[in-house]
Design a protein around this motif. Structure first.
Motif, mmCIF file in Angstrom:
data_model
loop_
_atom_site.group_PDB
_atom_site.id
_atom_site.type_symbol
_atom_site.label_atom_id
_atom_site.label_comp_id
_atom_site.label_asym_id
_atom_site.label_seq_id
_atom_site.Cartn_x
_atom_site.Cartn_y
_atom_site.Cartn_z
ATOM 1 N N LYS A 1 11.673 -1.328 -7.459
ATOM 2 C CA LYS A 1 10.494 -0.743 -6.812
ATOM 3 C C LYS A 1 10.909 0.085 -5.603
ATOM 4 O O LYS A 1 11.728 -0.349 -4.782
ATOM 5 C CB LYS A 1 9.527 -1.839 -6.383
ATOM 6 C CG LYS A 1 8.123 -1.340 -6.031
ATOM 7 C CD LYS A 1 7.170 -2.511 -5.890
ATOM 8 C CE LYS A 1 5.729 -2.031 -5.789
ATOM 9 N NZ LYS A 1 4.779 -3.172 -5.701
ATOM 10 N N LEU A 2 10.331 1.278 -5.510
ATOM 11 C CA LEU A 2 10.584 2.175 -4.388
ATOM 12 C C LEU A 2 9.343 2.271 -3.521
ATOM 13 O O LEU A 2 8.243 2.528 -4.024
ATOM 14 C CB LEU A 2 10.969 3.567 -4.896
ATOM 15 C CG LEU A 2 11.236 4.635 -3.829
ATOM 16 C CD1 LEU A 2 12.525 4.322 -3.068
ATOM 17 C CD2 LEU A 2 11.318 6.024 -4.464
ATOM 18 N N PHE A 3 9.509 2.048 -2.216
ATOM 19 C CA PHE A 3 8.420 2.159 -1.261
ATOM 20 C C PHE A 3 8.596 3.422 -0.422
ATOM 21 O O PHE A 3 9.684 3.716 0.064
ATOM 22 C CB PHE A 3 8.394 0.948 -0.326
ATOM 23 C CG PHE A 3 8.119 -0.358 -1.020
ATOM 24 C CD1 PHE A 3 6.822 -0.776 -1.264
ATOM 25 C CD2 PHE A 3 9.167 -1.166 -1.432
ATOM 26 C CE1 PHE A 3 6.567 -1.982 -1.901
ATOM 27 C CE2 PHE A 3 8.927 -2.375 -2.059
ATOM 28 C CZ PHE A 3 7.627 -2.783 -2.294
ATOM 29 N N ARG A 4 7.521 4.176 -0.260
ATOM 30 C CA ARG A 4 7.484 5.411 0.516
ATOM 31 C C ARG A 4 8.317 6.501 -0.169
ATOM 32 O O ARG A 4 8.946 6.276 -1.208
ATOM 33 C CB ARG A 4 7.963 5.198 1.951
ATOM 34 C CG ARG A 4 7.200 4.129 2.711
ATOM 35 C CD ARG A 4 7.759 4.007 4.113
ATOM 36 N NE ARG A 4 7.232 2.832 4.805
ATOM 37 C CZ ARG A 4 7.879 2.198 5.775
ATOM 38 N NH1 ARG A 4 9.077 2.642 6.165
ATOM 39 N NH2 ARG A 4 7.349 1.156 6.345
ATOM 40 N N PHE A 5 8.323 7.685 0.460
ATOM 41 C CA PHE A 5 9.051 8.813 -0.127
ATOM 42 C C PHE A 5 9.594 9.701 0.984
ATOM 43 O O PHE A 5 9.110 9.659 2.123
ATOM 44 C CB PHE A 5 8.128 9.612 -1.048
ATOM 45 C CG PHE A 5 8.871 10.504 -2.001
ATOM 46 C CD1 PHE A 5 9.794 9.973 -2.888
ATOM 47 C CD2 PHE A 5 8.658 11.870 -2.012
ATOM 48 C CE1 PHE A 5 10.494 10.788 -3.770
ATOM 49 C CE2 PHE A 5 9.339 12.695 -2.891
ATOM 50 C CZ PHE A 5 10.265 12.148 -3.770
ATOM 51 N N ALA B 1 0.820 -1.215 0.000
ATOM 52 C CA ALA B 1 0.000 0.000 0.000
ATOM 53 C C ALA B 1 0.849 1.257 0.000
ATOM 54 O O ALA B 1 0.324 2.363 -0.166
ATOM 55 C CB ALA B 1 -0.929 -0.007 1.211
ATOM 56 N N GLU B 2 2.158 1.099 0.201
ATOM 57 C CA GLU B 2 3.065 2.246 0.234
ATOM 58 C C GLU B 2 3.988 2.274 -0.974
ATOM 59 O O GLU B 2 5.014 2.956 -0.953
ATOM 60 C CB GLU B 2 3.882 2.217 1.528
ATOM 61 C CG GLU B 2 3.021 2.297 2.782
ATOM 62 C CD GLU B 2 3.860 2.318 4.047
ATOM 63 O OE1 GLU B 2 4.228 3.432 4.481
ATOM 64 O OE2 GLU B 2 4.148 1.236 4.589
ATOM 65 N N SER B 3 3.625 1.537 -2.023
ATOM 66 C CA SER B 3 4.416 1.571 -3.260
ATOM 67 C C SER B 3 4.396 2.981 -3.831
ATOM 68 O O SER B 3 3.336 3.596 -3.967
ATOM 69 C CB SER B 3 3.832 0.598 -4.291
ATOM 70 O OG SER B 3 3.856 -0.724 -3.804
#
Length: 596
Positions: A89-93, A77-79
């Motif tokens: 793939k990066l999760f969160r920012f 859900a935080e992709s």
């Protein structure tokens, strides 16, 4: 758990393999298309929904191009961004703080540059949905309530202007023409360009063409140009590469000078001392290089760096490294009493308008000698001079044979051609082989063996050059700036391997380096350079570590202290209590009192 399957497109060579990833897949054998090949001879696609996570394709792939990992279900859900099917793939920012400098710290390949490109407005995040990318409004709704929502909204709407200092400054001459002065004046938007350039030491090369600048000069030019812009948002990607200690401190002051209530500054950096010195806050990016990255919450600089070294984020209850990176506080090593291996006489050499004067000295078996000093002072010239003068008259009389050398130059962009595996094909003995195998793993070269050198990044080429130089059988090793473009863990791995290989082989190693922490970690002695960059240089004889560090840092008017928790070296703020106390007793690096 959610499945994440990533294919390294540059490593995958479907024309040269038997499609082992599909051939041996248990799900494919059960008539489920977990691995498919579309166009003839095209790369495979791995269905993460069908994949069982057995890892057989990872082991069977002859080119080490596949990674299959499990990540927490709630992370889905935080992709935040994904580079296509089976891509990174990066999760969160990140949440850069306005009016402050925010640092980003993490291993190479975990998404730091991706974050910078998103912040710069070059990449629109797709929230993991690469087939039907969301609009900017949907991305902003995803970030609702965060600092980054306001920041990106202003960048995308054009209300905030962004300036990005790129990572690989050696590419600048391909796109920029003119002299240093012309480039600075052409980009000066606030009338401060000449003053900033002067503070970074560019006045001396004001009329020099960009085409002939060194890496350090290009770095300072890029930083001066970025700082001269009128913008609200400044991004600096690895600003310390190729800079000496004094120049790094000058860069820190220039970056700090950008801070204001309406400005935001973000820095990606691997030099822990510099990152700690310049930043107010730090955000960690952890994960598996080349596969995925997870952005942590924003912490104070000291807490963030210590958390990264420990490998455990307490607030998230996440362990992202098996063992912490440990800095052991130790007294400076005593001079080795081994058999002298190589000696050189005092001398002087002139190159154009530059004159280098050097004292005589000698090194012993199993000894690493650090070479430290400002840029443009003759360090590389000195190393080349020693290498070229390897004739019997220059050796210790106890050695009658010619000495073989291995040399890693400063710039490696055009050093190799062919496959990485062919370059690193030498098979040394058991003890040395174990050390080299560990180094290859830490530098992530085991996944690049089937790649062509022409396709590698600057950091990957640097890693190949180091492993190649250390794998050769030689009596003397010369490493010129081995830490450039490497992350924190890789720097420590190179320092450990250099130290252990030198002792195991009974050889000597000279290391030119600007990372004071790394040079102290691996060295038994120092040759210190002083003088006037570009005009004259003076090299001392081989000094013990205490004398060498004090001589070098006193000339920079810089002192270091130890962190109370991790024992990592930290730069003292000028005029602070610790800075004054250490200068009073003449101890600029060793013997500092622990922090309270």
């Amino acid at each position: 758990m959610a499945r994440l399957a990533v294919l390294e497109k540059k490593s995958c060579r479907p024309k040269d393999c038997g499609h082992e990833c599909r051939k041996y897949c248990p799900m494919v054998r059960s008539n489920l298309d977990a691995v498919t090949f579309g166009e003839p001879e095209g790369a495979p696609t791995i269905s993460e929904a069908i994949c069982s996570g057995c890892g057989i394709c990872v082991k069977k792939c002859p080119f080490k191009a596949i990674s299959v990992v499990n990540v927490a279900e709630e992370l889905q859900a935080e992709s935040f961004h994904r580079y296509g099917a089976n891509g990174f793939k990066l999760f969160r920012f990140v949440s850069p703080q306005q009016g402050a400098v925010t640092g980003i710290l993490g291993m190479n390949g975990t998404g730091k540059t991706t974050v910078m490109r998103i912040l710069a407005g070059e990449v629109l995040p797709n929230l993991g949905n690469f087939e039907e990318p969301p609009s900017r409004e949907e991305v902003l709704r995803f970030l609702r309530g965060s600092v980054s929502q306001t920041l990106l909204e202003r960048v995308w709407s054009g209300k905030s202007r962004v300036v990005l200092k790129p990572q690989y400054v050696d590419r600048i001459p391909r796109a920029v023409r003119g002299t240093v002065g012309e480039v600075v004046e052409r980009n000066d938007e606030g009338g401060s360009g000449r003053a900033i350039a002067g503070s970074l030491g560019l006045s001396e090369i004001w009329d020099r063409s960009v085409e002939v600048l060194s890496g350090g000069e290009l770095q300072r030019l890029a930083i001066a140009v970025a700082c001269s812009k009128q913008a609200d948002f400044f991004l600096f990607d690895e600003p310390s590469s190729f800079l000496d200690v004094e120049q790094r401190l000058s860069v820190c002051k220039a970056i700090r000078g950008l801070c204001g209530e309406d400005r935001t500054v973000v820095v990606v950096e691997h030099d822990l001392a510099m990152l700690d010195y310049v930043c107010d806050y730090v955000s960690i990016i952890y994960g598996q290089p080349g596969t995925y990255g997870i952005v942590s919450e924003t912490m104070s600089s000291r807490t963030g760096i210590n958390t990264y070294l420990n490998g455990y984020i307490r607030s998230e209850n996440v362990l992202f490294r098996d063992e912490p990176i440990v800095f052991r506080e130790r007294p400076p090593p005593a001079p080795k009493e081994g058999q002298p291996l190589f000696s050189w006489e005092p001398g002087e050499v002139s190159l154009g308008g530059f004159t280098l004067t050097y004292s005589g000295g000698e090194v012993s078996e199993g000894e690493v000698v650090g070479i430290i000093g400002p840029n443009g002072i003759g360090k590389t010239t000195f190393v080349k001079l020693l290498a070229e003068k390897l004739a019997p008259s220059f050796f210790s009389r106890k050695r009658s044979r010619n000495l073989a050398i291995s040399y890693k130059p400063q710039y490696v962009s055009e050093l190799f051609t062919g496959r990485v595996g062919e370059i690193l094909s030498e098979k040394p003995g058991s003890e040395v082989g174990a050390i080299l195998s560990s180094l290859v793993r830490h530098l992530k070269l085991d996944r690049l063996l089937e790649r062509d050198c022409e396709s590698l990044s600057g950091g990957e080429l640097q890693a190949v050059a180091i492993a190649y130089a250390l794998s050769k059988e030689a009596d003397l090793y010369f490493l010129d700036e081995p830490c450039a473009y490497l992350d924190v863990e890789q720097r420590m791995a190179v320092a450990r391997a250099t130290r252990r290989l030198t002792e195991a082989r009974g050889v000597s190693t000279f290391v030119v380096e600007h990372d004071v922490v790394a040079i102290d970690f691996m060295s038994d002695g120092l040759v210190v350079f002083e003088g006037e960059p570009g005009k004259r240089g003076n090299a001392t004889s081989r000094l013990d570590m205490r004398s060498g560090m004090n001589a070098f840092l006193s000339g920079r008017d810089v002192t270091f202290r130890r962190d109370a928790d991790t024992r990592r070296p930290r730069i003292n703020k000028p005029g602070s209590k610790a800075d004054k106390a250490q200068k009073l007793i003449g101890e600029f690096y060793y013997g500092a009192e622990p922090e309270g």
